[in-house]
Design an enzyme around this catalytic site. Structure first.
Site, PDB file in Angstrom:
ATOM      1  N   LYS A 115       0.742  -1.234  -0.038  1.00 59.70           N
ATOM      2  CA  LYS A 115       0.227   0.072   0.052  1.00 59.70           C
ATOM      3  C   LYS A 115       0.788   1.285  -0.059  1.00 59.70           C
ATOM      4  O   LYS A 115       0.434   2.205  -0.734  1.00 59.70           O
ATOM      5  CB  LYS A 115      -1.040  -0.056   1.201  1.00 59.70           C
ATOM      6  N   LYS A 198      -5.429  -7.874  -7.063  1.00 54.19           N
ATOM      7  CA  LYS A 198      -6.756  -8.104  -6.686  1.00 54.19           C
ATOM      8  C   LYS A 198      -7.903  -6.968  -6.820  1.00 54.19           C
ATOM      9  O   LYS A 198      -7.424  -5.733  -6.942  1.00 54.19           O
ATOM     10  CB  LYS A 198      -6.741  -8.376  -4.846  1.00 54.19           C
ATOM     11  N   LYS A 201     -11.445  -1.686  -3.828  1.00 56.66           N
ATOM     12  CA  LYS A 201     -12.193  -0.359  -3.673  1.00 56.66           C
ATOM     13  C   LYS A 201     -11.374   0.948  -4.422  1.00 56.66           C
ATOM     14  O   LYS A 201     -12.001   1.702  -5.154  1.00 56.66           O
ATOM     15  CB  LYS A 201     -12.261   0.027  -2.470  1.00 56.66           C
TER      16      LYS A 201
HETATM   17  N1  AQP Z   1     -10.582  -8.831  -4.038  1.00 58.33           N
HETATM   18  C1  AQP Z   1     -10.822  -9.330  -2.950  1.00 58.33           C
HETATM   19  N2  AQP Z   1     -11.042 -10.654  -2.943  1.00 58.33           N
HETATM   20  C2  AQP Z   1     -11.464 -11.113  -1.705  1.00 58.33           C
HETATM   21  N3  AQP Z   1     -11.582 -10.818  -0.568  1.00 58.33           N
HETATM   22  C3  AQP Z   1     -11.259  -9.322  -0.464  1.00 58.33           C
HETATM   23  N4  AQP Z   1     -11.184  -8.529   0.379  1.00 58.33           N
HETATM   24  C4  AQP Z   1     -11.066  -7.142   0.157  1.00 58.33           C
HETATM   25  N5  AQP Z   1     -10.958  -7.301  -1.470  1.00 58.33           N
HETATM   26  C5  AQP Z   1     -11.083  -8.536  -1.553  1.00 58.33           C
HETATM   27  C6  AQP Z   1     -11.686  -8.649   1.722  1.00 58.33           C
HETATM   28  O1  AQP Z   1     -12.601  -7.658   2.137  1.00 58.33           O
HETATM   29  C7  AQP Z   1     -12.678  -7.530   3.672  1.00 58.33           C
HETATM   30  C8  AQP Z   1     -12.674  -6.246   4.044  1.00 58.33           C
HETATM   31  O2  AQP Z   1     -11.261  -5.420   3.292  1.00 58.33           O
HETATM   32  P1  AQP Z   1     -11.170  -4.242   3.798  1.00 58.33           P
HETATM   33  O3  AQP Z   1     -12.113  -3.054   3.247  1.00 58.33           O
HETATM   34  O4  AQP Z   1     -10.774  -4.021   5.096  1.00 58.33           O
HETATM   35  O5  AQP Z   1      -9.686  -3.707   3.097  1.00 58.33           O
HETATM   36  P2  AQP Z   1      -9.020  -4.198   1.831  1.00 58.33           P
HETATM   37  O6  AQP Z   1      -8.717  -5.835   1.796  1.00 58.33           O
HETATM   38  O7  AQP Z   1      -7.895  -3.301   1.677  1.00 58.33           O
HETATM   39  O8  AQP Z   1     -10.038  -3.897   0.470  1.00 58.33           O
HETATM   40  P3  AQP Z   1     -10.002  -3.280  -0.693  1.00 58.33           P
HETATM   41  O9  AQP Z   1     -11.241  -3.195  -1.360  1.00 58.33           O
HETATM   42  O10 AQP Z   1      -8.980  -3.645  -1.614  1.00 58.33           O
HETATM   43  O11 AQP Z   1      -9.879  -1.557   0.107  1.00 58.33           O
HETATM   44  P4  AQP Z   1      -8.936  -0.581  -0.427  1.00 58.33           P
HETATM   45  O12 AQP Z   1      -8.591  -0.373  -1.778  1.00 58.33           O
HETATM   46  O13 AQP Z   1      -9.311   0.663   0.410  1.00 58.33           O
HETATM   47  O14 AQP Z   1      -7.441  -1.038   0.082  1.00 58.33           O
HETATM   48  C9  AQP Z   1     -11.325  -8.472   3.975  1.00 58.33           C
HETATM   49  O15 AQP Z   1     -11.701  -9.491   4.614  1.00 58.33           O
HETATM   50  C10 AQP Z   1     -10.452  -8.609   2.913  1.00 58.33           C
HETATM   51  O16 AQP Z   1      -9.771  -9.608   2.901  1.00 58.33           O
END
Ligand code: AQP
Length: 336
Positions: A115, A198, A201
């Site tokens: 990140k 992956k 968001k």
């Molecule tokens: N692509 C993904 N596939 C499977 N699981 C996913 N999770 C996120 N993206 C995927 C799971 O969603 C939960 C919540 O995630 P989060 O919002 O706490 O943070 P993150 O994993 O960093 O999600 P994002 O969407 O990628 O957010 P940003 O872009 O802000 O960093 C977790 O259990 C995660 O495993």
């Protein structure tokens, strides 16, 4: 080790629109836990600000994540749903954990490296100590089980290390050994533009992801536009080799239809992506359509959503406060 109440904690960051990845990789798996465990689901806004968030957008996204959880089947009568910043125990315990965790442990966290990117010097300190806050989220309820995606396993290991070091430093048996809940068909959903990263968001490309705020037309369009190749589909997953985008779409199909990915592959043997994508678009719309519509309906009822979040925060606070108080006593904070 003593018996701890079987309690589940998990969270989602309101750092953008909820994606299909958040749904298939996390929220969908939480639904069944509500009947077996005491469940606490948190919109982790303190985590979200480890990267810059516009205040108004953050407020809206916080409600949206809560609406997404409820529309997906998290029942506020069975689970505690709230946003993290309303319960100050998270931040207070995180500070104590900042003093328990070691720099060496945090230096090994791969998510920070990913990140922060090349410019580590400019990353927030919050992003660096993110795993300490995650440990506090879980342990402020002495949660015993945490559903995690593969990307969060390392952070959960750190939570276990922090709990163990706290117990041993202070000579207590206070924090449980947290167990991961790993789901058989745990799906890692990849970007629709690049099957090697992956779905996220915060990906700048809207077409890389399906948002739970997308309407039926948009869901369908994004699937049609998803990157693929010109080869027909083989009979088995192993024959897909390094066709990452093809694998991703098959996994999404399997997860949405609750079938085995091998079986999906076999069904489409010898067929091209035009047909496969048409079916995947129909399937996605039929599964996600009702969720996105319910979410939109809930977003029009902010009083209801805010009520759920504030009642959830009250209930969370009732669980967290006595635990934090005991931690403060153990640590030696004078509270006359
Ligand atoms: N692509 C993904 N596939 C499977 N699981 C996913 N999770 C996120 N993206 C995927 C799971 O969603 C939960 C919540 O995630 P989060 O919002 O706490 O943070 P993150 O994993 O960093 O999600 P994002 O969407 O990628 O957010 P940003 O872009 O802000 O960093 C977790 O259990 C995660 O495993």
């Amino acid at each position: 080790m003593k018996d701890f109440k079987q309690r589940v904690f998990s969270g989602v960051q309101p750092s953008g629109d909820l994606t299909l990845g958040n749904y298939l990789g996390a929220i969908k798996n939480w639904i069944g836990l509500q009947d077996t465990y005491e469940t606490i689901f948190c919109v982790v806004d303190l985590h979200a600000i480890t990267t810059w968030q516009e205040p108004d957008i953050l407020r809206n996204a916080t409600r949206e994540v809560a609406a997404g959880m409820i529309a997906s089947g998290i029942d506020p009568k069975k689970s505690i749903i709230f946003n993290q910043s309303q319960v100050s125990a998270h931040a207070e315990l995180a500070w104590i954990f900042n003093c328990v965790a070691r720099m060496g442990w945090l230096n090994r966290m791969t998510q920070f490296k990913e990140k922060a990117g090349k410019n580590k010097e400019r990353a927030s300190v919050g992003l660096y100590v993110y795993p300490d806050l995650m440990a506090a989220d879980i342990l402020t309820y002495r949660a015993t089980h945490v559903p995690v995606g593969a990307d969060q396993k390392q952070h959960l290991e750190l939570t276990r290390d922090i709990a163990q070091k706290f117990n041993s430093d202070y000579g207590v048996d206070f924090f449980p050994e947290v167990e991961p809940l790993i789901f058989g068909a745990a799906t890692r959903v990849m970007s629709l533009r690049d099957g090697n990263i992956k779905m996220s968001k915060s990906d700048p490309s809207e077409n890389s992801r399906i948002n739970l705020t997308d309407n039926r037309d948009l869901i369908s369009k994004k699937i049609q536009k998803a990157r693929t190749d010109s080869e027909p589909l083989p009979a088995t997953l192993s024959e897909l080799g390094d066709r990452a985008e093809a694998k991703n779409l098959i996994n999404i199909f399997a997860a949405l239809s609750e079938r085995d990915a091998e079986a999906v592959c076999l069904d489409y043997e010898g067929r091209g992506f035009a047909e496969f994508k048409r079916d995947l678009a129909d399937l996605s719309v039929s599964v996600l359509g009702p969720i996105t519509e319910e979410m939109a309906r809930l977003m029009n009822d902010k009083t209801y959503l805010d009520g759920i979040l504030s009642e959830g925060a009250n209930n969370a606070n009732k669980l967290a406060s006595p635990i934090l108080k005991q931690v403060q006593e153990i640590v030696g904070f004078l509270r006359p």
